[in-house]
Motif scaffolding. Structure first.
Motif, PDB file in Angstrom:
ATOM      1  N   ALA A 244      10.575   0.613   5.196  1.00  0.00           N
ATOM      2  CA  ALA A 244      11.312   1.304   4.133  1.00  0.00           C
ATOM      3  C   ALA A 244      12.384   0.399   3.537  1.00  0.00           C
ATOM      4  O   ALA A 244      12.651   0.438   2.323  1.00  0.00           O
ATOM      5  CB  ALA A 244      11.926   2.582   4.677  1.00  0.00           C
ATOM      6  N   GLN A 249      13.761   1.746   0.073  1.00  0.00           N
ATOM      7  CA  GLN A 249      13.712   3.203   0.135  1.00  0.00           C
ATOM      8  C   GLN A 249      14.654   3.643   1.253  1.00  0.00           C
ATOM      9  O   GLN A 249      14.389   3.435   2.430  1.00  0.00           O
ATOM     10  CB  GLN A 249      12.272   3.689   0.412  1.00  0.00           C
ATOM     11  CG  GLN A 249      12.121   5.191   0.347  1.00  0.00           C
ATOM     12  CD  GLN A 249      10.659   5.617   0.416  1.00  0.00           C
ATOM     13  OE1 GLN A 249       9.768   4.795   0.173  1.00  0.00           O
ATOM     14  NE2 GLN A 249      10.427   6.878   0.741  1.00  0.00           N
ATOM     15  N   SER A 253       9.998   8.725   4.174  1.00  0.00           N
ATOM     16  CA  SER A 253       9.124   9.873   3.931  1.00  0.00           C
ATOM     17  C   SER A 253       7.949   9.876   4.921  1.00  0.00           C
ATOM     18  O   SER A 253       7.751   8.942   5.698  1.00  0.00           O
ATOM     19  CB  SER A 253       8.603   9.840   2.495  1.00  0.00           C
ATOM     20  OG  SER A 253       7.842   8.661   2.272  1.00  0.00           O
TER      21      SER A 253
END
Length: 450
Positions: A244, A249, A253
């Motif tokens: 990530a 990010q 998720s």
């Protein structure tokens, strides 16, 4: 590597057993309090079991840290040792200045050490990790160490920590003496879904996270992969945070966790579950290929020309063959057909060929004179030869057993009344006597006299 991107002080999901990251859930708090009570109350033998990666070592480290001021502790990380190597390691961990060459070299100073610790009101804990690697002879030596005790108190606490298969080892008949001395046992189970989420949040908060880095869906995917084992949770969460951070990010998720799960999962070909009502045939080793109809796609004119040439050559051979050869071939075909393929009723007549062992009757000389030259040269077919008729055997009737024998001098025996009419005997053949053998001998004498 990714600590600065998420604003963390240190990595939250290290594989090392750091006691500061210990998450004290309900199961772990209960296990810690139970084991601490067993050590401080000198219960003797204690046992902690759990599956691989459930956090046993982390819990032990926390236990040692909490009781270090009131206990002398020696931790054996690998018990796969010989007897004297085990004694040397215990002596070194407890700080005994002895050189162990025999068992007595170890027992005397170790007994003095236990008594001194009791006088100091301190417990002595011998902690054996990876207990499933213990051999029977070493387990027996450890059991005998527990005999070093006082009448009013236990001087040594022995703490076994192992995987679940160690329970089966203790159940063996040769280890029943050790099993019956274990007073406290505890088994650590994996975390459930809710405990997994709390575990992830606790480690992130301990590392200095200021927000929820893993979404709820991502934590559910972590639990689906790890099945609640803390070691597997650390592995996949650390990899997810790294990937990530590479794509910038900040919130992880479910998709990222799924991608990491594919990277670290091992492909396993599990057979399909079959029941008596659901039985499948084994899969074919080669793929199915439909049967193709064979067509005359490769027909060539050269083949037709060769076939025509062969047929033309056979026709010329038939046309230009001499007549005598044709007659011979035809006669041979007729004879063969008559012998092997003629009806059975034809063979039963007078024109049937002679059977095996029979000899055809010779042709009379008068008949041979009337044969034409063509008939003499022509071979006689087996079909034209008549069958030889066999004469029936002579009817020899013997007199009844009640009649008298005839004498050699020619006296005629008195005949008895026959029950049935007897054929009249001729002059050349006298009536047979009662005994067939005497009759035959008499007849032979008469023939030789003539």
């Amino acid at each position: 590597m990714y600590e600065s991107f998420y604003g963390l002080e240190k990595k939250p999901f290290q594989i090392t057993t750091d006691p500061s990251f210990l998450w004290m859930g309900k199961k772990h708090r209960e296990a810690l309090s139970t084991l601490k009570y067993g050590v401080m109350d000198n219960k003797g033998f204690l046992l902690l079991t759990g599956d691989v990666g459930t956090g046993k070592t982390t819990l032990i480290n926390r236990l040692v840290e909490d009781i270090q001021d009131r206990t002398y502790t020696a931790k054996i990380p690998d018990p796969g040792l010989s007897k004297y190597d085990f004694f040397r390691m215990v002596s070194r961990y407890f700080g005994l200045p002895v050189e162990v060459r025999t068992k007595s070299d170890f027992l005397d100073p170790f007994s003095r050490f236990l008594n001194d610790a009791h006088k100091e009101k301190k417990s002595v804990l011998l902690l054996i990790d990876e207990a499933q690697r213990l051999k029977h002879d070493l387990m027996e030596e450890i059991r005998l160490l527990s005999n070093l005790e006082r009448q009013d108190a236990k001087l040594l606490n022995i703490f076994f920590v192992g995987q679940n298969e160690f329970n089966g080892i203790l159940m063996l008949p040769e280890n029943r003496a050790l099993m019956r001395r274990i007073t406290i046992t505890y088994n650590i189970d994996p975390l459930d879904s809710a405990e997994t989420c709390e575990y992830i949040r606790h480690r992130l908060k301990t590392a200095g996270a200021g927000y929820e880095i893993f979404s709820s869906a991502a934590m559910e995917e972590v639990y689906a992969f790890s099945n609640g084992f803390p070691r597997q949770i650390n592995i996949i969460c650390d990899l997810a945070m790294f990937f990530a951070s590479q794509v910038s990010q900040r919130t992880i998720s479910r998709k990222i966790v799924s991608q990491c799960r594919e990277r670290i999962s091992f492909p396993v070909n599990e057979p399909t579950a079959e029941t008596k009502d659901n039985i499948r045939a084994p899969a074919p080793t080669t793929p199915y290929q439909p049967i193709k109809k064979r067509r005359w796609t490769d027909f060539r004119s050269a083949w037709a020309m060769k076939s025509a040439a062969v047929l033309f050559s056979l026709a010329l051979l038939v046309i230009f063959t001499p007549q005598q050869y044709k007659n011979g071939v035809g006669q041979w075909i007729r004879n063969t057909y008559a012998v092997y393929f003629s009806p059975a009723d034809r063979l039963m007549g007078d024109d049937a060929p002679p059977t095996a062992g029979e000899v055809s009757p010779p042709v009379a000389e008068a008949d041979q004179d009337h044969l034409s030259p063509s008939e003499e040269s022509q071979p006689i077919s087996p079909v034209d030869l008549p069958l030889r008729k066999i004469k029936p055997p002579p009817d020899i009737r013997f007199p009844e057993p009640g009649k008298q024998k005839s004498s050699v001098s020619g006296r005629t025996p008195v005949p008895s009344k026959p029950s049935a009419p007897v054929a009249e005997s001729t002059e050349s053949d006298p009536a047979p006597p009662a005994d067939a053998i005497d009759w035959l001998l008499e007849k032979r004498r008469q023939e030789s006299a003539q």
